[in-house]
Write a protein that holds these residues in place. Structure first.
Motif, mmCIF file in Angstrom:
data_model
loop_
_atom_site.group_PDB
_atom_site.id
_atom_site.type_symbol
_atom_site.label_atom_id
_atom_site.label_comp_id
_atom_site.label_asym_id
_atom_site.label_seq_id
_atom_site.Cartn_x
_atom_site.Cartn_y
_atom_site.Cartn_z
ATOM 1 N N GLN A 132 0.841 -1.193 0.000
ATOM 2 C CA GLN A 132 0.000 0.000 0.000
ATOM 3 C C GLN A 132 0.878 1.246 0.000
ATOM 4 N N GLY A 133 0.468 2.244 -0.754
ATOM 5 C CA GLY A 133 1.222 3.494 -0.829
ATOM 6 C C GLY A 133 0.342 4.687 -0.495
ATOM 7 N N THR A 134 0.976 5.753 -0.033
ATOM 8 C CA THR A 134 0.243 6.977 0.267
ATOM 9 C C THR A 134 1.083 8.195 -0.095
ATOM 10 N N SER A 135 0.410 9.272 -0.433
ATOM 11 C CA SER A 135 1.085 10.547 -0.723
ATOM 12 C C SER A 135 1.091 11.453 0.489
ATOM 13 N N CYS A 136 0.551 10.979 1.586
ATOM 14 C CA CYS A 136 0.474 11.776 2.802
ATOM 15 C C CYS A 136 1.869 12.004 3.375
ATOM 16 N N LEU A 137 2.109 13.186 3.945
ATOM 17 C CA LEU A 137 3.414 13.485 4.531
ATOM 18 C C LEU A 137 3.697 12.648 5.765
ATOM 19 N N ASP A 138 2.653 12.369 6.549
ATOM 20 C CA ASP A 138 2.813 11.606 7.783
ATOM 21 C C ASP A 138 2.134 10.246 7.638
ATOM 22 N N PRO A 139 2.907 9.156 7.627
ATOM 23 C CA PRO A 139 2.292 7.835 7.439
ATOM 24 C C PRO A 139 1.438 7.409 8.628
ATOM 25 N N ASN A 140 1.622 8.062 9.783
ATOM 26 C CA ASN A 140 0.853 7.703 10.978
ATOM 27 C C ASN A 140 -0.424 8.518 11.119
ATOM 28 N N ASP A 141 -0.662 9.408 10.170
ATOM 29 C CA ASP A 141 -1.868 10.223 10.184
ATOM 30 C C ASP A 141 -3.081 9.314 9.947
ATOM 31 N N PRO A 142 -4.045 9.294 10.874
ATOM 32 C CA PRO A 142 -5.226 8.431 10.693
ATOM 33 C C PRO A 142 -6.056 8.823 9.470
ATOM 34 N N MET A 143 -5.851 10.007 8.951
ATOM 35 C CA MET A 143 -6.587 10.452 7.769
ATOM 36 C C MET A 143 -5.856 10.106 6.465
ATOM 37 N N ALA A 144 -4.687 9.484 6.587
ATOM 38 C CA ALA A 144 -3.904 9.131 5.394
ATOM 39 C C ALA A 144 -4.667 8.112 4.543
ATOM 40 N N VAL A 145 -4.665 8.327 3.238
ATOM 41 C CA VAL A 145 -5.337 7.418 2.302
ATOM 42 C C VAL A 145 -4.295 6.459 1.732
ATOM 43 N N TRP A 146 -4.444 5.176 2.038
ATOM 44 C CA TRP A 146 -3.516 4.157 1.548
ATOM 45 C C TRP A 146 -4.154 3.430 0.369
ATOM 46 N N GLU A 147 -3.456 3.439 -0.747
ATOM 47 C CA GLU A 147 -3.959 2.798 -1.964
ATOM 48 C C GLU A 147 -3.145 1.546 -2.261
ATOM 49 N N GLU A 148 -3.825 0.497 -2.735
ATOM 50 C CA GLU A 148 -3.203 -0.815 -2.889
ATOM 51 C C GLU A 148 -2.650 -1.035 -4.293
ATOM 52 N N TYR A 149 -1.454 -1.641 -4.337
ATOM 53 C CA TYR A 149 -0.888 -2.127 -5.595
ATOM 54 C C TYR A 149 -1.491 -3.501 -5.876
ATOM 55 N N GLU A 150 -1.680 -3.799 -7.143
ATOM 56 C CA GLU A 150 -2.237 -5.086 -7.539
ATOM 57 C C GLU A 150 -1.207 -5.836 -8.375
ATOM 58 N N PHE A 151 -0.881 -7.064 -7.954
ATOM 59 C CA PHE A 151 0.065 -7.870 -8.715
ATOM 60 C C PHE A 151 -0.655 -8.594 -9.849
ATOM 61 N N LYS A 152 0.105 -9.158 -10.749
ATOM 62 C CA LYS A 152 -0.485 -9.686 -11.974
ATOM 63 C C LYS A 152 -1.333 -10.930 -11.756
ATOM 64 N N CYS A 153 -1.001 -11.717 -10.744
ATOM 65 C CA CYS A 153 -1.728 -12.977 -10.612
ATOM 66 C C CYS A 153 -2.071 -13.346 -9.171
ATOM 67 N N LYS A 154 -1.252 -12.975 -8.237
ATOM 68 C CA LYS A 154 -1.506 -13.397 -6.862
ATOM 69 C C LYS A 154 -2.758 -12.717 -6.311
ATOM 70 N N PRO A 155 -3.453 -13.335 -5.356
ATOM 71 C CA PRO A 155 -4.670 -12.733 -4.803
ATOM 72 C C PRO A 155 -4.409 -11.356 -4.200
ATOM 73 N N GLY A 156 -5.333 -10.469 -4.416
ATOM 74 C CA GLY A 156 -5.268 -9.106 -3.890
ATOM 75 C C GLY A 156 -6.679 -8.553 -3.829
ATOM 76 N N ASP A 157 -7.140 -8.014 -4.960
ATOM 77 C CA ASP A 157 -8.510 -7.527 -5.066
ATOM 78 C C ASP A 157 -9.477 -8.695 -4.862
ATOM 79 N N LEU A 158 -10.397 -8.550 -3.918
ATOM 80 C CA LEU A 158 -11.308 -9.642 -3.571
ATOM 81 C C LEU A 158 -12.231 -10.019 -4.724
ATOM 82 N N LYS A 159 -12.485 -9.096 -5.634
ATOM 83 C CA LYS A 159 -13.418 -9.355 -6.725
ATOM 84 C C LYS A 159 -12.719 -9.785 -8.019
ATOM 85 N N ARG A 160 -11.414 -9.903 -7.974
ATOM 86 C CA ARG A 160 -10.716 -10.310 -9.194
ATOM 87 C C ARG A 160 -10.689 -11.829 -9.302
#
Length: 443
Positions: free
Chosen positions: A298-326
């Protein structure tokens, strides 16, 4: 991680195309590149002041080199490659059978298949449904596996008919493994030498009987032999016999430590005992994981990674499970090596798999080579993330026809906790330098 190498599909292609491509392929390999037992991450110093470059390795590659040697030798016409090829599959599966019966208790209790389809490295769509098979069917699968791997290999020494039965059963077994899981090129590679179990009578229908063709020439030679005519032995025949005997003695000598390992109660798998790796030990799934865990980047553009308001976005690999609907992917015989190694790393720690942090640094820099291994980059077209973290989740198949499946979910997951803490590119500089790794430049 400078690159992810995969010799398997190339070698499989070379085996089908003929000995010349395979021999060319082998020219690329240097004996010094192989070790007794290669780690998942192999970092090779480049010398001349250049930073260390790292490659990922998978255990299944141990079968590539022996198969490649047989393919290359087929073009020399000096070695009885059919005999060598015929004995490669039974040795491989027998070793795997012993690894299993001596390994995880579930193989002896006939319960391993209750977990295998869900917890294998990269499940395919059929595995989703086979996981829900009745327990008695899973027991039958386990018993069949033991029969194929521990009993059937001896058929090859019991005459022509039993040898043919051995070839049929081995090929059918590999086909079942192919359609029930993405086990890379290994099963396809095992099928190729299994064809040597079938003689001219079995395979004759594949060739034309036109005048002057190979089948016609063979029939004429057989007719002369049946009539009692002996063809004069040429000088080349004696050379071939000498080479066959010499090659047989060499393989016998190189096989001594392999056989001793086979008889040892502490049998080691996926190991080579000689620099050229002509004779290796194999083995897969000696132990079965009962729960599936996944590492989610997961990655974020937030300056503080401990900020509870930080938005973490997930990377998706080509085949391994990640997105529950894939939907689970179908890639065999191709091998997404990174996805496989993420499976291994998920039931270990990041301290045991430092290449995970190496990969995180590449993603922080948005390096094109690393991003080519990723199916979905949440920061595409935007500035690279300031922080990346690894989250640890437990994954399970949803119940077909159940609540989650009706929502389009193939998977259900539950968070375990952090896999590795948030890291940024500047904070990883000393980590890279201490290991002499090439520090990524931000794109």
């Amino acid at each position: 991680m400078h690159g992810v190498v995969d010799f398997g599909p190339n070698l499989l292609t070379a085996t089908f195309l003929g000995p010349e491509p395979a021999a060319l392929f082998l020219c690329v390999l240097r004996p010094g590149q192989f070790q007794r037992r290669r780690p998942f991450l192999e970092c090779v110093p480049k010398g001349n002041g250049e930073p260390t470059r790292c490659l990922l390795y998978a255990p299944a590659s141990g079968l590539c080199n022996p198969s490649g040697w047989l393919s290359a030798l087929a073009g020399s016409r000096c070695v009885n490659v059919a005999c060598c090829s015929r004995h490669l599959p039974p040795v491989e599966v027998a070793v795997e059978g012993l690894i299993k019966i001596r390994g995880d208790r579930c193989w002896r209790e006939l319960t391993c298949m209750d977990y295998h389809y869900e917890t294998q490295p990269v499940p395919n769509p059929l595995a989703y449904y086979m996981h829900r098979s009745p327990w008695c069917f899973h027991q039958f699968e386990t018993l069949s596996n033991h029969f194929i791997e521990l009993v059937v290999p001896f058929f090859i020494f019991m005459g022509r008919r039993m040898c043919i039965i051995h070839g049929i059963l081995q090929i059918l077994f590999q086909v079942v493994l192919i359609i029930s899981g993405n086990l890379s090129f290994l099963n396809w590679l095992t099928i190729v030498p299994s064809i040597a179990c079938f003689d001219d009578t079995c395979l004759g229908f594949l060739f034309t009987s036109k005048e002057g063709c190979v089948k016609d020439q063979v029939l004429k030679i057989q007719a002369k032999q049946a009539a009692g005519q002996r063809l004069p032995l040429r000088y080349g025949c004696y050379v071939r016999k000498a080479v066959n005997v010499s090659f047989g003695l060499l393989i016998t000598y190189l096989s001594i430590p392999v056989v001793l390992n086979l008889l040892n109660s502490r049998q080691v798998m996926n190991t080579s005992f000689n620099p050229l790796r002509i004779v290796n030990t194999y083995g897969a799934f000696g132990s079965i994981t009962k729960e599936r865990t996944e590492i989610i980047f997961q990655g974020t553009s937030c300056l503080d990674p401990n900020d509870p308001m930080a938005v973490w976005e997930e990377y998706e690999f080509k085949c391994k499970p990640g997105d529950l609907k894939r939907r689970p992917c179908l890639i065999t015989p191709y091998h997404y090596r990174l996805d496989w190694l993420m499976w291994f790393a998920a039931f270990q720690t990041y301290e045991q798999n430092e290449w995970i942090i190496h990969l995180a640094g590449k993603l922080l820099a948005s390096e094109e080579a690393a991003l080519s291994l990723i199916a979905f980059n949440p920061f595409e077209g935007k500035a690279p993330p300031r922080w990346i973290r690894g989250e640890h989740f437990k994954y399970k198949f949803s119940q077909p026809g159940g609540k989650h499946a009706s929502e389009g979910k193939w998977w259900i997951r539950k968070r375990i906790g952090p896999y590795f803490p948030p890291v940024n590119l500047q904070g990883l500089k000393k980590f890279y330098e201490a290991r002499d790794w090439l520090y990524p430049k931000q794109n």
